[in-house]
Design a protein around this motif. Structure first.
Motif, PDB file in Angstrom:
ATOM      1  N   ASP A  36       0.777  -1.186   0.088  1.00  0.00           N
ATOM      2  CA  ASP A  36       0.019  -0.029   0.003  1.00  0.00           C
ATOM      3  C   ASP A  36       0.917   1.202  -0.015  1.00  0.00           C
ATOM      4  OD1 ASP A  36      -2.311  -1.588   0.060  1.00  0.00           O
ATOM      5  OD2 ASP A  36      -2.376  -1.488   2.224  1.00  0.00           O
ATOM      6  N   VAL A  37       1.956   1.257   0.839  1.00  0.00           N
ATOM      7  CA  VAL A  37       2.669   2.590   0.722  1.00  0.00           C
ATOM      8  C   VAL A  37       3.614   2.545  -0.551  1.00  0.00           C
ATOM      9  CG1 VAL A  37       5.032   3.181   1.801  1.00  0.00           C
ATOM     10  CG2 VAL A  37       3.255   2.243   3.356  1.00  0.00           C
ATOM     11  N   GLY A  41       3.141   5.905  -2.763  1.00  0.00           N
ATOM     12  CA  GLY A  41       4.792   6.398  -3.624  1.00  0.00           C
ATOM     13  C   GLY A  41       4.685   6.563  -4.948  1.00  0.00           C
ATOM     14  N   ARG A  42       4.268   5.167  -5.604  1.00  0.00           N
ATOM     15  CA  ARG A  42       4.228   5.126  -6.964  1.00  0.00           C
ATOM     16  C   ARG A  42       3.438   6.329  -7.604  1.00  0.00           C
ATOM     17  NH1 ARG A  42       2.380  -0.195 -10.435  1.00  0.00           N
ATOM     18  NH2 ARG A  42       2.675   0.900 -12.682  1.00  0.00           N
ATOM     19  N   ALA A  43       2.129   6.560  -6.957  1.00  0.00           N
ATOM     20  CA  ALA A  43       1.200   7.516  -7.695  1.00  0.00           C
ATOM     21  C   ALA A  43       1.861   8.898  -7.547  1.00  0.00           C
ATOM     22  CB  ALA A  43      -0.156   7.519  -6.844  1.00  0.00           C
ATOM     23  N   PRO A  47      10.202   5.838  -7.761  1.00  0.00           N
ATOM     24  CA  PRO A  47      11.433   6.156  -6.799  1.00  0.00           C
ATOM     25  C   PRO A  47      12.062   7.479  -7.144  1.00  0.00           C
ATOM     26  CG  PRO A  47      12.222   4.434  -8.544  1.00  0.00           C
ATOM     27  CD  PRO A  47      10.613   4.783  -8.856  1.00  0.00           C
ATOM     28  N   ASP A  48      11.540   8.248  -8.128  1.00  0.00           N
ATOM     29  CA  ASP A  48      12.111   9.579  -8.360  1.00  0.00           C
ATOM     30  C   ASP A  48      12.170  10.578  -7.247  1.00  0.00           C
ATOM     31  OD1 ASP A  48      13.126  12.069  -9.546  1.00  0.00           O
ATOM     32  OD2 ASP A  48      12.028  11.729 -11.273  1.00  0.00           O
ATOM     33  N   LYS A  49      12.997  10.625  -6.436  1.00  0.00           N
ATOM     34  CA  LYS A  49      13.036  11.559  -5.154  1.00  0.00           C
ATOM     35  C   LYS A  49      12.852  12.927  -5.713  1.00  0.00           C
ATOM     36  CE  LYS A  49      15.833   8.519  -2.498  1.00  0.00           C
ATOM     37  NZ  LYS A  49      17.223   8.181  -1.928  1.00  0.00           N
ATOM     38  N   ALA A  50      13.167  13.245  -6.822  1.00  0.00           N
ATOM     39  CA  ALA A  50      12.811  14.905  -7.212  1.00  0.00           C
ATOM     40  C   ALA A  50      11.492  14.991  -7.194  1.00  0.00           C
ATOM     41  CB  ALA A  50      13.763  15.289  -8.322  1.00  0.00           C
ATOM     42  N   LYS A  51      10.743  14.046  -8.038  1.00  0.00           N
ATOM     43  CA  LYS A  51       9.487  14.110  -8.287  1.00  0.00           C
ATOM     44  C   LYS A  51       8.586  13.965  -6.994  1.00  0.00           C
ATOM     45  CE  LYS A  51       6.034  12.366 -11.656  1.00  0.00           C
ATOM     46  NZ  LYS A  51       5.935  11.187 -12.760  1.00  0.00           N
TER      47      LYS A  51
END
Length: 69
Positions: A36-37, A41-43, A47-51
């Motif tokens: 679920d987490v 996060g994907r939404a 894994p793009d930390k800047a995004k």
């Protein structure tokens, strides 16, 4: 859960992922399943930390548009 709580938890999850915390750690902190987490996060761009950081910034700086009466 109500919408305010959902938004707060979602923002917390995205923030923690943007800071580099692993999905399993975030799941433990918010008492949710890792899947679920990951999906939250994907939404938001994981894994793009800047995004992810941009998603958090946008949420914090969102303004309400007054509606005409």
């Amino acid at each position: 859960m109500n919408t305010t709580t959902d938004t707060t938890v979602t923002t917390m999850i995205v923030t923690m992922l943007a800071e580099g915390s692993p999905v399993w750690y975030v799941a433990g902190m918010v008492n949710m399943r890792s899947h679920d987490v990951y999906m939250i996060g994907r939404a938001a761009g994981y894994p793009d930390k800047a995004k992810l950081r941009r998603a958090v910034w946008a949420q914090k700086n969102r303004t309400r548009v007054p509606q005409a009466a």
